[in-house]
Write a protein that holds these residues in place. Structure first.
Motif, short mmCIF file in Angstrom:
data_model
loop_
_atom_site.label_atom_id
_atom_site.label_comp_id
_atom_site.label_asym_id
_atom_site.label_seq_id
_atom_site.Cartn_x
_atom_site.Cartn_y
_atom_site.Cartn_z
N ASN A 90 0.78 -1.23 0.00
CA ASN A 90 0.00 0.00 0.00
C ASN A 90 0.82 1.28 0.00
O ASN A 90 0.26 2.37 0.16
N ARG A 91 2.12 1.18 -0.16
CA ARG A 91 2.96 2.38 -0.18
C ARG A 91 3.23 2.81 -1.62
O ARG A 91 3.03 2.06 -2.56
N ALA A 92 3.71 4.04 -1.76
CA ALA A 92 4.10 4.51 -3.09
C ALA A 92 5.34 3.77 -3.57
O ALA A 92 5.48 3.48 -4.75
N ASP A 93 6.24 3.45 -2.63
CA ASP A 93 7.46 2.70 -2.93
C ASP A 93 7.48 1.45 -2.04
O ASP A 93 7.95 1.50 -0.90
N ASN A 94 6.97 0.37 -2.57
CA ASN A 94 6.95 -0.89 -1.84
C ASN A 94 8.27 -1.63 -2.02
O ASN A 94 8.95 -1.47 -3.03
N TYR A 95 8.60 -2.45 -1.03
CA TYR A 95 9.81 -3.26 -1.09
C TYR A 95 9.51 -4.67 -0.62
O TYR A 95 8.57 -4.90 0.16
N ILE A 96 10.33 -5.61 -1.09
CA ILE A 96 10.22 -7.01 -0.68
C ILE A 96 11.58 -7.45 -0.15
O ILE A 96 12.61 -7.14 -0.75
N THR A 97 11.58 -8.17 0.96
CA THR A 97 12.82 -8.70 1.53
C THR A 97 12.88 -10.21 1.33
O THR A 97 11.91 -10.91 1.61
N LEU A 98 14.03 -10.69 0.84
CA LEU A 98 14.24 -12.12 0.63
C LEU A 98 15.21 -12.68 1.66
O LEU A 98 16.04 -11.94 2.21
N ASP A 99 15.13 -13.99 1.88
CA ASP A 99 15.99 -14.64 2.87
C ASP A 99 17.29 -15.16 2.26
O ASP A 99 17.90 -16.08 2.80
N ARG A 100 17.74 -14.58 1.17
CA ARG A 100 19.01 -14.94 0.54
C ARG A 100 19.77 -13.67 0.23
O ARG A 100 19.18 -12.64 -0.09
#
Length: 280
Positions: free
Chosen positions: A122-132
């Motif tokens: 829901n943000r203008a700049d979304n981010y995703i965090t990976l476990d690698r």
């Protein structure tokens, strides 16, 4: 021990009754064919139901590994399709002759497994965090996909984690094209609904229809050609009237992104360095 004996003596008639009942049922089902048939039919039905429930429960707990296998298979098939399309165009062969190349495969990339451990929508700049991270050979500017299509691009890495800029980020700009056409544009997300983004700068003379498939163009070092992006949902003119603005329904459901694959192309760093020097 005395209490046990008192209990057995007190309820000895009940135990005798149960023993006689069991004995009578054993004799009934053992020496009468009809009752024996009914017993085995019922027992098999109950056993089958138990095995069915047990198998369903076992399958449920193996869904994660099944999904990972499907994701790997989907990636392999996408690579195969893109490779065969390029081979067809380069060699001018018809579809029948492609079977002679069935054992060939592209070898200019590697694929790494990763899991999403943090996500936003829901943000203008979304981010995703990976476990690698870098210890797992993950580095910035690698493409990230899931079983449905493009997810985003690796932005930063630490030894054990990676930060991904997904399609749902104002900084994201991915070169895409419509299947069956060589005209390309750039996919941008303008906030709001996480199911849609916009394909910009598509030439006015490009031909397409609603529902057409949109894939990566291959004109970058990040994604190979032909990775699924979405489908054309609507169209309009750009603000300057010189190109089309297509509304794309994204193939990836970002609310359910879990298992992903990170794509590393051989020669990517060399090409990036050369292009950056040319821009100076």
């Amino acid at each position: 021990m005395r209490n046990l004996l008192n209990f057995l003596i007190k309820y000895n008639y009940w135990f005798l009754f149960l023993l006689l009942e069991v004995t009578s049922f054993v004799l009934l089902f053992r020496f009468n064919h009809y009752q024996q048939s009914v017993y085995f039919t019922s027992a098999n039905g109950v056993a089958g139901k138990v095995y069915e429930i047990s198998g369903g429960i076992s399958s449920y707990f193996h869904l994660k590994s099944v999904n990972e296998d499907l994701l790997d298979r989907n990636m392999w098939l996408e690579q195969r399709v893109a490779f065969l399309e390029r081979s067809l165009q380069e060699r001018g062969l018809d579809s029948v002759k492609l079977y002679s190349m069935a054992r060939l495969a592209p070898d200019d990339y590697r694929i790494f497994k990763a899991n999403v451990i943090k996500n936003s929508l829901n943000r203008a700049d979304n981010y995703i965090t990976l476990d690698r991270g870098s210890l797992d050979s993950i580095r910035p500017e690698m493409g990230v996909v899931d079983a449905n299509g493009v997810v985003g691009i690796v932005y930063k890495t630490s030894p054990r984690y990676s930060l991904v800029i997904p399609l749902l980020n104002s900084k994201s700009s991915i070169s895409c094209k419509i299947v069956g056409s060589d005209y390309f544009g750039y996919l941008k997300w303008e906030g709001g609904d996480s199911r849609f983004a916009y394909l910009k700068d598509l030439p006015r003379h490009a031909e397409f229809n609603l529902g057409d498939t949109v894939v990566t163009s291959g004109y970058s070092t990040v994604f190979p050609e032909g990775v699924m992006v979405g489908t054309v949902d609507d169209m309009s003119d750009s603000h300057d009237g010189l190109s089309y603005l297509l509304k794309i329904k994204l193939a990836t459901d970002f609310g359910k992104v879990s298992n992903v694959r990170v794509i590393s192309r051989s020669g990517q760093e060399e090409q990036d360095m050369l292009e950056k020097e040319g821009e100076k």
